[in-house]
Design an enzyme around this catalytic site. Structure first.
Site, mmCIF file in Angstrom:
data_model
loop_
_atom_site.group_PDB
_atom_site.id
_atom_site.type_symbol
_atom_site.label_atom_id
_atom_site.label_comp_id
_atom_site.label_asym_id
_atom_site.label_seq_id
_atom_site.Cartn_x
_atom_site.Cartn_y
_atom_site.Cartn_z
ATOM 1 N N LYS A 121 0.835 -1.209 0.000
ATOM 2 C CA LYS A 121 0.000 0.000 0.000
ATOM 3 C C LYS A 121 0.861 1.247 0.000
ATOM 4 O O LYS A 121 0.552 2.225 -0.683
ATOM 5 C CB LYS A 121 -0.938 -0.007 1.217
ATOM 6 C CG LYS A 121 -2.095 -0.965 1.020
ATOM 7 C CD LYS A 121 -3.083 -0.924 2.169
ATOM 8 C CE LYS A 121 -4.231 -1.881 1.885
ATOM 9 N NZ LYS A 121 -5.116 -2.048 3.031
ATOM 10 N N LYS A 225 -5.868 -13.955 -9.967
ATOM 11 C CA LYS A 225 -7.106 -14.187 -9.220
ATOM 12 C C LYS A 225 -8.201 -13.211 -9.659
ATOM 13 O O LYS A 225 -7.917 -12.047 -9.913
ATOM 14 C CB LYS A 225 -6.779 -13.957 -7.736
ATOM 15 C CG LYS A 225 -7.696 -14.641 -6.774
ATOM 16 C CD LYS A 225 -7.222 -14.416 -5.350
ATOM 17 C CE LYS A 225 -7.868 -13.173 -4.772
ATOM 18 N NZ LYS A 225 -7.809 -13.081 -3.312
ATOM 19 N N LYS A 228 -12.045 -7.880 -6.988
ATOM 20 C CA LYS A 228 -12.983 -6.749 -6.999
ATOM 21 C C LYS A 228 -12.389 -5.540 -7.694
ATOM 22 O O LYS A 228 -13.105 -4.710 -8.228
ATOM 23 C CB LYS A 228 -13.243 -6.315 -5.542
ATOM 24 C CG LYS A 228 -14.260 -7.114 -4.812
ATOM 25 C CD LYS A 228 -14.335 -6.620 -3.369
ATOM 26 C CE LYS A 228 -15.128 -7.596 -2.533
ATOM 27 N NZ LYS A 228 -14.986 -7.385 -1.096
HETATM 28 P P1 AMP Z 1 -11.455 -10.202 -0.688
HETATM 29 O O1 AMP Z 1 -12.502 -9.889 -1.707
HETATM 30 O O2 AMP Z 1 -10.083 -10.272 -1.294
HETATM 31 O O3 AMP Z 1 -11.537 -9.355 0.544
HETATM 32 O O4 AMP Z 1 -11.704 -11.713 -0.194
HETATM 33 C C1 AMP Z 1 -12.724 -12.110 0.691
HETATM 34 C C2 AMP Z 1 -12.786 -13.620 0.701
HETATM 35 O O5 AMP Z 1 -13.130 -14.131 -0.596
HETATM 36 C C3 AMP Z 1 -11.485 -14.320 1.088
HETATM 37 O O6 AMP Z 1 -11.790 -15.381 1.972
HETATM 38 C C4 AMP Z 1 -10.926 -14.857 -0.207
HETATM 39 O O7 AMP Z 1 -10.228 -16.040 -0.066
HETATM 40 C C5 AMP Z 1 -12.168 -15.088 -1.044
HETATM 41 N N1 AMP Z 1 -11.845 -14.796 -2.441
HETATM 42 C C6 AMP Z 1 -11.644 -13.578 -3.003
HETATM 43 N N2 AMP Z 1 -11.385 -13.684 -4.322
HETATM 44 C C7 AMP Z 1 -11.383 -15.007 -4.607
HETATM 45 C C8 AMP Z 1 -11.173 -15.765 -5.808
HETATM 46 N N3 AMP Z 1 -10.888 -15.180 -6.970
HETATM 47 N N4 AMP Z 1 -11.270 -17.113 -5.750
HETATM 48 C C9 AMP Z 1 -11.555 -17.709 -4.576
HETATM 49 N N5 AMP Z 1 -11.780 -17.073 -3.424
HETATM 50 C C10 AMP Z 1 -11.683 -15.736 -3.420
#
Ligand code: AMP
Ligand code: TRP
Length: 363
Positions: A121, A225, A228
């Site tokens: 960051k 991956k 968002k």
């Molecule tokens: P985040 O959106 O990065 O804050 O992730 C929140 C949760 O969603 C975490 O437990 C991640 O492991 C899961 N997660 C986010 N993106 C992915 C993805 N592309 N594939 C699998 N799990 C995801």
């Protein structure tokens, strides 16, 4: 008063939190929320919407408020039944910032400066980050250091607040993504340090790892991956996407050269579509490979689209109803916060007593 507790009879506590930012992706749904919703019967589940974390990069006030509602409505629509778990807003529960402060006073600054996410960051804000190989010291410099550029202390202390979120509930298990593993390690260290200094107080939380195979990749660059914050809107599928958007995004999803439909490192695009298919249909990858033998990418995409439309339709419809009903959402959050507060107060009071903060007179 009978103060004999029977913790062994209680279900283990699972706690996880997410920032109220943006819409949930298919990755969030398949990699996280759907798994959580299958755990509601076997655990005491606490799900926090961490608005205090969100202000480390200050959002617009009206947006933040709306995002909290949108977040809770999406959770419920995705299957987190409020009758079976406690969903709360972090700032509604007294104790998160109190415990965070106590833990901050036990955390060396260097440990926070070495956190990968903090360094990333800082780098994004234009800081040069240099780590001394011998001492491990981290130095930050910025050409505009003395002008407007600065990192707020919240970004640095963020992992301590996260540790407090977890320890305040004596959570046994914490489902987190790979990027949060280092923060969870810090939390475990802090809990251990506190226990050693002041006697057994905190449960040392274990990470809860999602089932293998549920890692959903970008539709455009399938070696990354699905996230968002992708700049390319075709790369990410959101749980609230309508059938048209789903069709378009799967239609433009990158596939690979050749025509064989199989799971392979050389075929990240096709592998991603197979993973999505398998996660939604419940059919094993092996069986899907035989099913698609001799068929083309078009057929794979058509089936994936159909499965997505079918799965996400009820989620979208339920969300649209829920988001109109703010008083229902308020009631869910109120009940969740009350349950969370009850547990949090017990642990916070214990901590305060142990470190010597004087107890309040009762009357
Ligand atoms: P985040 O959106 O990065 O804050 O992730 C929140 C949760 O969603 C975490 O437990 C991640 O492991 C899961 N997660 C986010 N993106 C992915 C993805 N592309 N594939 C699998 N799990 C995801
Ligand atoms: N830091 C986490 C993230 O950005 C969110 C979070 C805050 C969290 N507190 C937590 C996750 C406690 C698990 C447990 O994704």
């Amino acid at each position: 008063m009978n103060n004999k507790e029977t913790p062994s009879k209680l279900k283990p506590v699972i706690l996880t939190c997410a920032q109220p930012t943006g819409n949930l992706t298919l990755g969030n749904y398949l990699g996280a929320i759907r798994n959580w919703s299958e755990m509601l019967d076997d655990y005491q589940c606490f799900f926090g919407i961490v608005d205090l974390h969100a202000i480390t990069v200050p959002p617009k006030p009206a947006e933040l408020r709306q995002n909290v509602y949108s977040c809770i409505a999406q959770y419920i629509a995705c299957g987190l039944d409020p009758a079976k778990c406690h969903q709360f807003v972090q700032s509604h529960v007294i104790g998160h910032t109190e415990l965070a402060w106590i833990l901050t006073c036990m955390t060396p600054i260097g440990e926070l400066q070495r956190m990968t996410q903090f360094k990333d960051k800082a780098a994004k804000l234009g800081f040069k980050v240099a780590e001394d190989k011998d001492s491990g010291d981290v130095k930050f410099s910025h050409e505009k250091m003395r002008a407007q550029a600065s990192i707020n202390a919240g970004l640095l202390c963020y992992p301590v607040l996260m540790a407090a979120d977890i320890l305040l509930y004596n959570a046994d298990l914490v489902p987190v993504g790979e990027d949060q593993r280092q923060h969870l390690e810090l939390c475990r260290d802090l809990a251990g340090r506190f226990n050693q200094k002041y006697s057994e107080t905190f449960t040392i939380p274990e990470p809860y790892l999602a089932k293998a195979g549920a890692r959903i990749m970008s539709l455009i660059e399938p070696v990354r991956k699905m996230s968002k914050s992708d700049d390319n809107e075709r790369a990410t599928l959101y749980v609230l996407d309508d059938p048209n958007q789903i069709k378009k995004k799967i239609g433009t999803a990158v596939t690979d050269s050749g025509s064989e439909i199989k799971l392979s490192k050389e075929k990240p695009g096709v592998s991603n579509l197979l993973t999505i298919h398998s996660s939604l249909s419940g059919i094993s990858i092996e069986n899907l490979e035989s099913h698609f033998l001799g068929k083309g990418y078009g057929e794979l995409k058509a089936e994936v689209t159909e499965l997505l439309v079918e799965t996400l339709k009820p989620v979208r419809e339920s969300y649209q109803e829920l988001i109109k009903d703010k008083s229902y959402l308020d009631a869910v959050l109120k009940a969740g916060s009350e349950a969370a507060q009850k547990r949090a107060f017990k642990i916070l009071s214990k901590v305060q007593r142990k470190i010597g903060l004087p107890e309040r007179a009762r009357n």
